[in-house]
Scaffold this motif. Structure first.
Motif, mmCIF file in Angstrom:
data_model
loop_
_atom_site.group_PDB
_atom_site.id
_atom_site.type_symbol
_atom_site.label_atom_id
_atom_site.label_comp_id
_atom_site.label_asym_id
_atom_site.label_seq_id
_atom_site.Cartn_x
_atom_site.Cartn_y
_atom_site.Cartn_z
ATOM 1 N N ARG A 12 0.821 -1.201 0.000
ATOM 2 C CA ARG A 12 0.000 0.000 0.000
ATOM 3 C C ARG A 12 0.865 1.265 0.000
ATOM 4 N NH1 ARG A 12 -5.336 -0.320 3.515
ATOM 5 N NH2 ARG A 12 -5.752 1.334 2.002
ATOM 6 N N ILE A 13 0.405 2.267 -0.712
ATOM 7 C CA ILE A 13 1.144 3.526 -0.814
ATOM 8 C C ILE A 13 1.309 4.157 0.559
ATOM 9 C CG2 ILE A 13 1.081 5.865 -1.742
ATOM 10 C CD1 ILE A 13 -0.301 4.757 -4.218
ATOM 11 N N GLY A 14 0.270 4.075 1.384
ATOM 12 C CA GLY A 14 0.344 4.641 2.724
ATOM 13 C C GLY A 14 1.436 4.011 3.567
ATOM 14 N N ALA A 15 1.644 2.702 3.375
ATOM 15 C CA ALA A 15 2.703 2.010 4.118
ATOM 16 C C ALA A 15 4.071 2.526 3.715
ATOM 17 C CB ALA A 15 2.604 0.507 3.878
ATOM 18 N N ARG A 16 4.258 2.742 2.430
ATOM 19 C CA ARG A 16 5.557 3.244 1.965
ATOM 20 C C ARG A 16 5.844 4.624 2.524
ATOM 21 N NH1 ARG A 16 4.045 1.630 -4.210
ATOM 22 N NH2 ARG A 16 3.514 -0.542 -3.754
ATOM 23 N N LYS A 17 4.810 5.446 2.639
ATOM 24 C CA LYS A 17 4.993 6.782 3.217
ATOM 25 C C LYS A 17 5.381 6.676 4.685
ATOM 26 C CE LYS A 17 2.609 11.172 4.082
ATOM 27 N NZ LYS A 17 1.340 11.923 3.954
ATOM 28 N N LEU A 18 4.714 5.792 5.424
ATOM 29 C CA LEU A 18 5.039 5.614 6.833
ATOM 30 C C LEU A 18 6.470 5.143 7.029
ATOM 31 C CD1 LEU A 18 1.848 3.872 8.263
ATOM 32 C CD2 LEU A 18 2.677 6.147 8.856
ATOM 33 N N LEU A 19 6.880 4.182 6.218
ATOM 34 C CA LEU A 19 8.198 3.583 6.391
ATOM 35 C C LEU A 19 9.323 4.469 5.886
ATOM 36 C CD1 LEU A 19 7.367 -0.107 5.394
ATOM 37 C CD2 LEU A 19 7.539 0.880 7.680
ATOM 38 N N SER A 20 8.983 5.508 5.158
ATOM 39 C CA SER A 20 10.017 6.374 4.594
ATOM 40 C C SER A 20 10.587 7.350 5.616
ATOM 41 C CB SER A 20 9.459 7.162 3.407
ATOM 42 O OG SER A 20 8.469 8.101 3.848
ATOM 43 N N SER A 21 9.885 7.556 6.751
ATOM 44 C CA SER A 21 10.328 8.552 7.730
ATOM 45 C C SER A 21 9.954 8.143 9.139
ATOM 46 C CB SER A 21 9.705 9.919 7.418
ATOM 47 O OG SER A 21 9.923 10.826 8.476
ATOM 48 N N PRO A 22 10.931 7.988 10.032
ATOM 49 C CA PRO A 22 10.610 7.718 11.435
ATOM 50 C C PRO A 22 9.776 8.822 12.068
ATOM 51 C CG PRO A 22 12.940 7.328 11.014
ATOM 52 C CD PRO A 22 12.383 7.998 9.782
ATOM 53 N N GLN A 23 9.918 10.041 11.583
ATOM 54 C CA GLN A 23 9.139 11.163 12.112
ATOM 55 C C GLN A 23 7.654 10.966 11.806
ATOM 56 O OE1 GLN A 23 9.987 13.625 13.983
ATOM 57 N NE2 GLN A 23 8.427 15.198 13.739
ATOM 58 N N VAL A 24 7.345 10.546 10.584
ATOM 59 C CA VAL A 24 5.961 10.315 10.184
ATOM 60 C C VAL A 24 5.371 9.130 10.959
ATOM 61 C CG1 VAL A 24 4.446 9.664 8.270
ATOM 62 C CG2 VAL A 24 6.281 11.327 7.897
ATOM 63 N N LEU A 25 6.145 8.061 11.089
ATOM 64 C CA LEU A 25 5.652 6.881 11.798
ATOM 65 C C LEU A 25 5.474 7.172 13.281
ATOM 66 C CD1 LEU A 25 4.746 4.013 11.683
ATOM 67 C CD2 LEU A 25 7.131 3.263 11.633
ATOM 68 N N HIS A 26 6.367 7.943 13.859
ATOM 69 C CA HIS A 26 6.225 8.341 15.264
ATOM 70 C C HIS A 26 4.914 9.092 15.481
ATOM 71 C CE1 HIS A 26 7.053 10.082 19.177
ATOM 72 N NE2 HIS A 26 6.926 11.293 18.672
ATOM 73 N N ALA A 27 4.612 10.032 14.583
ATOM 74 C CA ALA A 27 3.369 10.802 14.711
ATOM 75 C C ALA A 27 2.152 9.890 14.615
ATOM 76 C CB ALA A 27 3.322 11.883 13.639
ATOM 77 N N SER A 28 2.209 8.904 13.722
ATOM 78 C CA SER A 28 1.085 7.971 13.570
ATOM 79 C C SER A 28 0.911 7.109 14.808
ATOM 80 C CB SER A 28 1.306 7.092 12.332
ATOM 81 O OG SER A 28 1.239 7.864 11.157
ATOM 82 N N VAL A 29 2.027 6.658 15.379
ATOM 83 C CA VAL A 29 1.953 5.854 16.600
ATOM 84 C C VAL A 29 1.346 6.671 17.734
ATOM 85 C CG1 VAL A 29 3.322 4.716 18.399
ATOM 86 C CG2 VAL A 29 3.837 4.289 15.991
ATOM 87 N N MET A 30 1.798 7.888 17.908
ATOM 88 C CA MET A 30 1.324 8.702 19.018
ATOM 89 C C MET A 30 -0.150 9.076 18.864
ATOM 90 S SD MET A 30 3.936 8.476 20.737
ATOM 91 C CE MET A 30 3.265 9.340 22.137
ATOM 92 N N SER A 31 -0.620 9.167 17.630
ATOM 93 C CA SER A 31 -2.036 9.492 17.429
ATOM 94 C C SER A 31 -2.940 8.300 17.715
ATOM 95 C CB SER A 31 -2.259 9.993 15.999
ATOM 96 O OG SER A 31 -2.007 8.977 15.056
ATOM 97 N N SER A 32 -2.360 7.174 18.121
ATOM 98 C CA SER A 32 -3.147 5.989 18.489
ATOM 99 C C SER A 32 -3.719 6.081 19.897
ATOM 100 C CB SER A 32 -2.273 4.725 18.401
ATOM 101 O OG SER A 32 -1.717 4.579 17.122
ATOM 102 N N PHE A 33 -3.359 7.144 20.632
ATOM 103 C CA PHE A 33 -3.753 7.253 22.033
ATOM 104 C C PHE A 33 -4.587 8.512 22.258
ATOM 105 C CE2 PHE A 33 0.283 5.059 21.681
ATOM 106 C CZ PHE A 33 0.019 3.879 22.357
ATOM 107 N N ALA A 34 -5.687 8.353 22.967
ATOM 108 C CA ALA A 34 -6.539 9.505 23.286
ATOM 109 C C ALA A 34 -5.857 10.433 24.277
ATOM 110 C CB ALA A 34 -7.872 9.020 23.853
ATOM 111 N N GLU A 35 -5.024 9.864 25.149
ATOM 112 C CA GLU A 35 -4.240 10.657 26.083
ATOM 113 C C GLU A 35 -2.833 10.087 26.145
ATOM 114 O OE1 GLU A 35 -5.278 10.197 30.247
ATOM 115 O OE2 GLU A 35 -6.607 8.529 29.740
ATOM 116 N N LEU A 36 -1.862 10.955 26.380
ATOM 117 C CA LEU A 36 -0.469 10.546 26.395
ATOM 118 C C LEU A 36 0.050 10.514 27.822
ATOM 119 C CD1 LEU A 36 0.907 12.526 23.332
ATOM 120 C CD2 LEU A 36 0.237 10.125 23.451
ATOM 121 N N PRO A 37 0.974 9.602 28.119
ATOM 122 C CA PRO A 37 1.506 9.509 29.479
ATOM 123 C C PRO A 37 2.419 10.679 29.804
ATOM 124 C CG PRO A 37 2.701 8.038 28.005
ATOM 125 C CD PRO A 37 1.554 8.597 27.215
ATOM 126 N N ASP A 38 2.587 10.911 31.098
ATOM 127 C CA ASP A 38 3.554 11.893 31.569
ATOM 128 C C ASP A 38 4.920 11.228 31.543
ATOM 129 O OD1 ASP A 38 5.093 13.769 32.791
ATOM 130 O OD2 ASP A 38 4.083 13.684 34.732
#
Length: 228
Positions: A12-38
């Motif tokens: 999938r094109i979206g997968a290639r975009k995610l894997l092309s940049s740790p910054q992009v993948l980090h943002a996607s991972v963090m958006s998986s949570f409604a609230e973030l830990p301290d």
């Protein structure tokens, strides 16, 4: 704590975009949570990309809260046939005891501080070469609550190489743009596979939930265990 595993659809094109940049993948991972830990002193969200011998790529996440990866499934998965697996990690962590042996995997950013000229600040510089990269991890054993198992004597080994049950592989050089910065961020990452013994369960649990080394936001620092 929770351990999550998600297989990425590499077609999938979206997968290639995610894997092309740790910054992009980090943002996607963090958006998986409604609230973030301290993150002041508590467990943080750690993630890592794993590639196996069948050319499959999985995203592994350790987090204080359950993630919702619906957006990743829609962007880089199989929306109608596959989702993700999340396990309660707490009971496993609580059972860790002194003397336990585990096979482990860790992707890390092995760096050391270098001063090029007298009077100037030190600069974090990547270790070059598998032996220096292995030494980086070996130097962190005691402070991280484990020790890496030793191999048979060199005379028993076909290659007569290292004395520890540790393999360093999958070296990658990453360069990506970070918002607000003109120069790209550059990282060198390697993956460690080996066999360890737990020496201090409390300290080791902290390492598993807080990460090891630097660049944790970019897919480094997460150690996972499997039966030896």
């Amino acid at each position: 704590m929770y351990l999550t595993r998600f297989r990425i659809n590499l077609q999938r094109i979206g997968a290639r975009k995610l894997l092309s940049s740790p910054q992009v993948l980090h943002a996607s991972v963090m958006s998986s949570f409604a609230e973030l830990p301290d993150w002041t002193d508590g467990p943080r969200v750690l993630w890592r990309l794993d590639r196996d011998s069948k050319s499959r790529t999985h995203l592994c996440i350790v987090s204080p809260y359950k993630p919702d990866l619906t957006h990743l499934v829609e962007q880089a998965g199989w929306p109608t046939t596959a989702r993700w697996e999340t396990y309660d990690y707490g009971p496993f962590l609580d059972r860790l005891g002194t003397g336990d042996q585990w096979a482990f995997r860790l992707t890390a950013n092995p760096v050391h501080s270098v001063r090029n000229k007298d009077g100037v600040p030190t600069k974090a510089t990547a270790h070059i070469g598998p032996r220096n990269q292995a030494r980086w991890l070996l130097q962190r054993q005691e402070s991280t609550g484990f020790k890496i198992a030793r191999r048979p004597t060199a005379t028993d080994l076909e290659d007569g190489s290292d004395e520890h049950q540790l393999i360093v592989h999958s070296r990658r050089e990453l360069a990506f743009k970070k918002k607000g910065m003109q120069k790209p961020v550059t990282l060198v990452t390697v993956t460690y596979d080996g066999l360890l013994e737990v020496t201090d369960p409390e300290v080791f649990r902290r390492a598993l939930t807080h990460g090891i080394g630097k660049a944790k936001a970019y897919g480094c620092g997460l150690m996972t265990l499997a039966k030896a």
